[in-house]
Write a protein that holds these residues in place. Structure first.
Motif, PDB file in Angstrom:
ATOM      1  N   ASP C  82       0.860  -1.332  -0.152  1.00  0.00           N
ATOM      2  CA  ASP C  82       0.038  -0.191   0.012  1.00  0.00           C
ATOM      3  C   ASP C  82       0.751   1.200   0.122  1.00  0.00           C
ATOM      4  O   ASP C  82       0.450   2.316  -0.302  1.00  0.00           O
ATOM      5  N   TYR C  83       2.050   1.062   0.664  1.00  0.00           N
ATOM      6  CA  TYR C  83       2.811   2.278   0.695  1.00  0.00           C
ATOM      7  C   TYR C  83       3.250   2.535  -0.676  1.00  0.00           C
ATOM      8  O   TYR C  83       3.616   3.658  -1.337  1.00  0.00           O
ATOM      9  N   ASP C  84       3.947   1.372  -1.266  1.00  0.00           N
ATOM     10  CA  ASP C  84       4.529   1.515  -2.749  1.00  0.00           C
ATOM     11  C   ASP C  84       3.604   2.156  -3.670  1.00  0.00           C
ATOM     12  O   ASP C  84       3.978   2.987  -4.711  1.00  0.00           O
ATOM     13  N   ASP C  85       2.211   1.659  -3.789  1.00  0.00           N
ATOM     14  CA  ASP C  85       1.286   2.081  -4.975  1.00  0.00           C
ATOM     15  C   ASP C  85       0.471   3.322  -4.285  1.00  0.00           C
ATOM     16  O   ASP C  85      -0.415   3.737  -5.138  1.00  0.00           O
ATOM     17  N   GLY C  86       0.899   3.864  -3.347  1.00  0.00           N
ATOM     18  CA  GLY C  86       0.321   5.120  -2.831  1.00  0.00           C
ATOM     19  C   GLY C  86      -0.924   5.081  -2.178  1.00  0.00           C
ATOM     20  O   GLY C  86      -2.004   6.199  -1.684  1.00  0.00           O
ATOM     21  N   SER C  87      -1.813   3.793  -1.859  1.00  0.00           N
ATOM     22  CA  SER C  87      -3.001   3.796  -1.573  1.00  0.00           C
ATOM     23  C   SER C  87      -2.839   4.144   0.297  1.00  0.00           C
ATOM     24  O   SER C  87      -3.980   4.324   0.774  1.00  0.00           O
ATOM     25  N   LEU C  88      -1.902   3.995   0.576  1.00  0.00           N
ATOM     26  CA  LEU C  88      -1.694   4.079   2.040  1.00  0.00           C
ATOM     27  C   LEU C  88      -2.054   5.557   2.398  1.00  0.00           C
ATOM     28  O   LEU C  88      -2.461   6.230   3.150  1.00  0.00           O
ATOM     29  N   GLU C  89      -1.606   6.682   1.360  1.00  0.00           N
ATOM     30  CA  GLU C  89      -1.780   8.076   1.505  1.00  0.00           C
ATOM     31  C   GLU C  89      -3.245   8.396   1.319  1.00  0.00           C
ATOM     32  O   GLU C  89      -3.619   9.170   2.072  1.00  0.00           O
ATOM     33  N   GLN C  90      -3.804   7.485   0.372  1.00  0.00           N
ATOM     34  CA  GLN C  90      -5.416   7.682   0.314  1.00  0.00           C
ATOM     35  C   GLN C  90      -5.852   7.526   1.767  1.00  0.00           C
ATOM     36  O   GLN C  90      -7.106   8.115   2.172  1.00  0.00           O
ATOM     37  N   LEU C  91      -5.482   6.283   2.447  1.00  0.00           N
ATOM     38  CA  LEU C  91      -6.020   5.957   3.529  1.00  0.00           C
ATOM     39  C   LEU C  91      -5.972   7.239   4.536  1.00  0.00           C
ATOM     40  O   LEU C  91      -6.745   7.307   5.488  1.00  0.00           O
ATOM     41  N   LEU C  92      -4.732   7.853   4.616  1.00  0.00           N
ATOM     42  CA  LEU C  92      -4.532   8.950   5.491  1.00  0.00           C
ATOM     43  C   LEU C  92      -5.201  10.113   5.276  1.00  0.00           C
ATOM     44  O   LEU C  92      -5.762  11.019   6.131  1.00  0.00           O
ATOM     45  N   LEU C  93      -5.714  10.260   3.836  1.00  0.00           N
ATOM     46  CA  LEU C  93      -6.566  11.156   3.813  1.00  0.00           C
ATOM     47  C   LEU C  93      -8.262  11.127   4.096  1.00  0.00           C
ATOM     48  O   LEU C  93      -8.967  12.162   3.727  1.00  0.00           O
ATOM     49  N   ALA C  94      -8.405   9.841   4.055  1.00  0.00           N
ATOM     50  CA  ALA C  94      -9.963   9.485   4.430  1.00  0.00           C
ATOM     51  C   ALA C  94     -10.265  10.265   5.447  1.00  0.00           C
ATOM     52  O   ALA C  94      -9.598  10.492   6.467  1.00  0.00           O
ATOM     53  N   PRO C  95     -11.552  10.524   5.470  1.00  0.00           N
ATOM     54  CA  PRO C  95     -12.250  11.283   6.676  1.00  0.00           C
ATOM     55  C   PRO C  95     -12.634  10.156   7.703  1.00  0.00           C
ATOM     56  O   PRO C  95     -13.289  10.814   8.602  1.00  0.00           O
ATOM     57  N   HIS C  96     -11.719   9.133   7.770  1.00  0.00           N
ATOM     58  CA  HIS C  96     -12.191   8.476   9.058  1.00  0.00           C
ATOM     59  C   HIS C  96     -10.830   8.301   9.750  1.00  0.00           C
ATOM     60  O   HIS C  96      -9.685   8.563   9.430  1.00  0.00           O
ATOM     61  N   PRO C  97     -11.157   7.991  11.176  1.00  0.00           N
ATOM     62  CA  PRO C  97      -9.996   7.741  12.012  1.00  0.00           C
ATOM     63  C   PRO C  97      -8.791   6.663  11.439  1.00  0.00           C
ATOM     64  O   PRO C  97      -9.147   5.599  11.054  1.00  0.00           O
ATOM     65  N   LEU C  98      -7.604   7.099  11.245  1.00  0.00           N
ATOM     66  CA  LEU C  98      -6.688   6.130  10.790  1.00  0.00           C
ATOM     67  C   LEU C  98      -6.573   4.945  11.455  1.00  0.00           C
ATOM     68  O   LEU C  98      -6.405   3.916  11.110  1.00  0.00           O
ATOM     69  N   ALA C  99      -6.775   5.198  12.881  1.00  0.00           N
ATOM     70  CA  ALA C  99      -6.548   3.987  13.712  1.00  0.00           C
ATOM     71  C   ALA C  99      -7.301   2.857  13.291  1.00  0.00           C
ATOM     72  O   ALA C  99      -7.031   1.432  13.432  1.00  0.00           O
ATOM     73  N   ALA C 100      -8.660   3.197  13.009  1.00  0.00           N
ATOM     74  CA  ALA C 100      -9.843   2.047  12.717  1.00  0.00           C
ATOM     75  C   ALA C 100      -9.330   1.549  11.367  1.00  0.00           C
ATOM     76  O   ALA C 100      -9.462   0.275  11.245  1.00  0.00           O
ATOM     77  N   LEU C 101      -8.978   2.198  10.369  1.00  0.00           N
ATOM     78  CA  LEU C 101      -8.538   1.646   9.292  1.00  0.00           C
ATOM     79  C   LEU C 101      -7.447   0.563   9.372  1.00  0.00           C
ATOM     80  O   LEU C 101      -7.293  -0.316   8.864  1.00  0.00           O
ATOM     81  N   GLY C 102      -6.446   1.149  10.433  1.00  0.00           N
ATOM     82  CA  GLY C 102      -5.211   0.168  10.405  1.00  0.00           C
ATOM     83  C   GLY C 102      -5.687  -0.987  11.016  1.00  0.00           C
ATOM     84  O   GLY C 102      -4.906  -2.167  10.549  1.00  0.00           O
ATOM     85  N   LEU C 103      -6.527  -0.947  12.076  1.00  0.00           N
ATOM     86  CA  LEU C 103      -6.962  -2.035  12.754  1.00  0.00           C
ATOM     87  C   LEU C 103      -7.655  -3.142  11.686  1.00  0.00           C
ATOM     88  O   LEU C 103      -7.307  -4.277  11.991  1.00  0.00           O
TER      89      LEU C 103
END
Lengths: 88, 246, 230
Positions: C82-103
């Motif tokens: 996800d880091y390499d293809d940039g989708s991790l950045e999208q996750l950071l920009l999402a309007p939801h808490p990153l902690a929950a998505l990481g979980l």
């Protein structure tokens, strides 16, 4: 005093090597730490001084107009910025 | 409180105040360490069980205390850095880590050497030594992580997070290692685990512990000042300071 | 940034499904830790001795250590793709808490690493002559324990995802933090063999899991922010 002679003190009742090894390594390491802190500070001060001197010399040269129109005029200033890691 | 935190924001202020403080801490540390060394090595009576080998306690226990305290201080500095964005706190955390690792090493080495006359072996999976070994790995992790980032700010923040995670884990690790050690019931006793110590053995230990703590504070002040010079070279006050000195 | 239809639950389950689908498409990556686990367990009788009695006495520790290393092996790829293809950045920009998505991502990791390892361990236990009566405890302790391992390990993975050679560093960061889980996990199996009560061990494993479930997501989120913005 727990010992009656110097030899007795050095022997530590047969435990000499252990006691002196533990204390010796501790003392040595702490001295090295102190020396390193002093050395680091001197190096840093020397580095800052050298940089200040170089820039002052450059500024004086600029004021005399010697390198005012030279394209390399900005180089020393940039080099000062360049080797500092970004502190964003 | 807020005034103090705001002052801490200024490396210049910290530099000035630590310049005034550090000679005192160095002097007190040197005094305590010399008194404690002479007292512990020459005047304290030998232990009735361990003989003179117990004198290793005067370097082992202070180093072990300091190793744990430095990790906690490092994590607290990390919190201060992350919450209030105070750079001086991160500089302090950066210089604390190697000292903490050195203290952990001293505790491990002196414990291992002490093991020879006590247990007849250089290494025992004693609860204290095992926790110390794990602590050493935690320190190495924090130091390595800070160095692995090419941007200083990312390295600082990553090291702060890891220090916080580590400091939550240290009591858990300590508790589980103690539990694990008692479960496997080794045939020997712990080297420092005795209840009562006579006053003339205990006082020099206290002095050594205080001396080690002063040494830690003095060294942190000195090296944080160096770190400020390193990171703030381009600030005018650093230049003026250096020009004044020369 | 798009407007989020639905709430946090939708976002979390979407992340979960997406990760699950992605991982199931790369079967090799799912199988690798299991093969590694079996291989390491094969090495021990060869390296030490095929004597069943000796093997039985060290089996709980061996199985736990090997499973722990296998779980560690798969951590590096947790956020890497996800880091390499940039989708991790999208996750950071999402309007939801990153902690929950990481979980959600950690849950997928456990489901495809920890749980299979736990299910596979009894089979390898037979090969190590693990005494009868401890097989269920082995699987159960591994199932609960690897959940903590995934949570703690994800912090290390998040801290090192931005680094070119994060793999070795990751194990240095994470292994010391694994020790309490290892002690109580292997302890539970040991207790089952000796016929002692296993409840205290499992209770502590559960407590470790609860604590990591409460605290690790925040550390993971903070670490991901550092790795991406830094």
């Amino acid at each position: 005093m727990a010992f009656s002679s110097l030899n007795e003190f050095l022997a530590m009742g047969g435990h000499g090597p252990y006691v002196w090894a533990a204390w010796g390594v501790t003392a040595l390491l702490m001295l090295v730490i102190v020396w390193h802190a002093r050395h680091e500070r001197r190096q840093l001060l020397r580095g800052v001084k050298r940089r200040v001197r170089r820039e002052n010399a450059h500024r004086d040269a600029l004021q005399r107009g010697a390198v005012a129109h030279s394209p390399t005029a900005q180089v020393p200033v940039n080099s000062v910025q360049g080797d500092v890691r970004n502190d964003a | 409180m807020w005034a103090f935190i705001n002052k801490l924001r200024s490396p210049k202020w910290f530099y000035a105040i630590s310049t005034k403080l550090q000679p005192w801490f160095w002097a007190v540390a040197a005094l305590l360490l010399v008194v404690g060394t002479v007292w512990g090595l020459v005047f304290a009576p030998a232990d009735y069980q361990q003989g003179n080998s117990f004198r290793i306690i005067y370097v082992h226990v202070p180093a072990a205390f300091l190793a744990q305290s430095i990790f906690v201080s490092m994590a607290v500095s990390g919190v201060v850095f992350m919450v209030w964005k105070i750079k001086v706190a991160d500089m302090a955390a950066a210089v604390m880590a190697p000292l903490g690792a050195a203290m952990t090493f001293i505790a491990l080495f002196s414990g291992a050497v002490w093991g020879v006359p006590t247990w007849g072996t250089w290494w025992m999976w004693d609860a204290r030594l095992t926790s110390m070994l794990i602590l050493l790995f935690l320190y190495l992790g924090v130091i390595a992580l800070r160095g692995a980032f090419s941007s200083r700010d990312s390295g600082s923040r990553a090291a702060s997070v890891l220090a916080m995670v580590g400091v939550i884990n240290i009591p858990i690790i300590k508790y589980s290692v103690d539990w694990w050690y008692t479960l496997h019931q080794p045939a020997t006793f712990t080297i420092t685990g005795r209840a009562a110590m006579p006053m003339e053995m205990w006082l020099p230990l206290l002095i050594m512990v205080l001396g080690f703590y002063c040494f830690f504070i003095a060294l942190t002040l000195t090296r944080t000042r160096s770190e400020i010079l390193r990171r703030e070279v381009n600030k005018r006050w650093v230049r003026e300071l250096v020009e004044e000195a020369s | 940034m798009h407007a989020a239809p639905g709430g946090l639950l939708v976002a979390v389950s979407a992340t979960f499904k997406r990760d699950l689908t992605l991982m199931l498409r790369r079967r090799g990556e799912v199988l690798n830790p299991l093969v590694f686990f079996a291989l390491v367990i094969t090495l021990f009788p060869i390296g030490i001795s095929p004597d069943p009695e000796l093997l039985a006495s060290i089996a709980p520790g061996l199985l736990w250590v090997a499973a722990l290393l296998a779980a560690l092996l798969s951590l590096d790829s947790l956020f890497r793709g996800d880091y390499d293809d940039g989708s991790l950045e999208q996750l950071l920009l999402a309007p939801h808490p990153l902690a929950a998505l990481g979980l959600a991502k950690v849950a997928v990791h456990w489901l495809l690493t920890g749980l299979p390892l736990a299910l596979m361990a009894p089979v390898l236990g037979i090969m190590l002559a693990l005494p009868a009566g401890s097989y269920a405890v082995l699987a159960l302790s591994l199932a609960v324990g690897t959940a903590s391992l995934s949570l703690i390990g994800a912090i290390g993975a998040a801290l090192t995802v931005g680094l070119a050679r994060g793999g070795v560093l990751l194990s240095l960061l994470v292994l010391p933090l694994y020790i309490p889980v290892l002690i109580f996990g292997a302890g539970a199996v040991q207790a089952a063999i000796l016929g002692d009560g296993i409840a205290p061990h499992l209770a502590i494993l559960g407590a470790l899991f609860t604590v990591s479930l409460m605290l690790a997501p925040w550390a993971i989120a903070a670490s991901l922010r550092i790795s991406i913005n830094g």
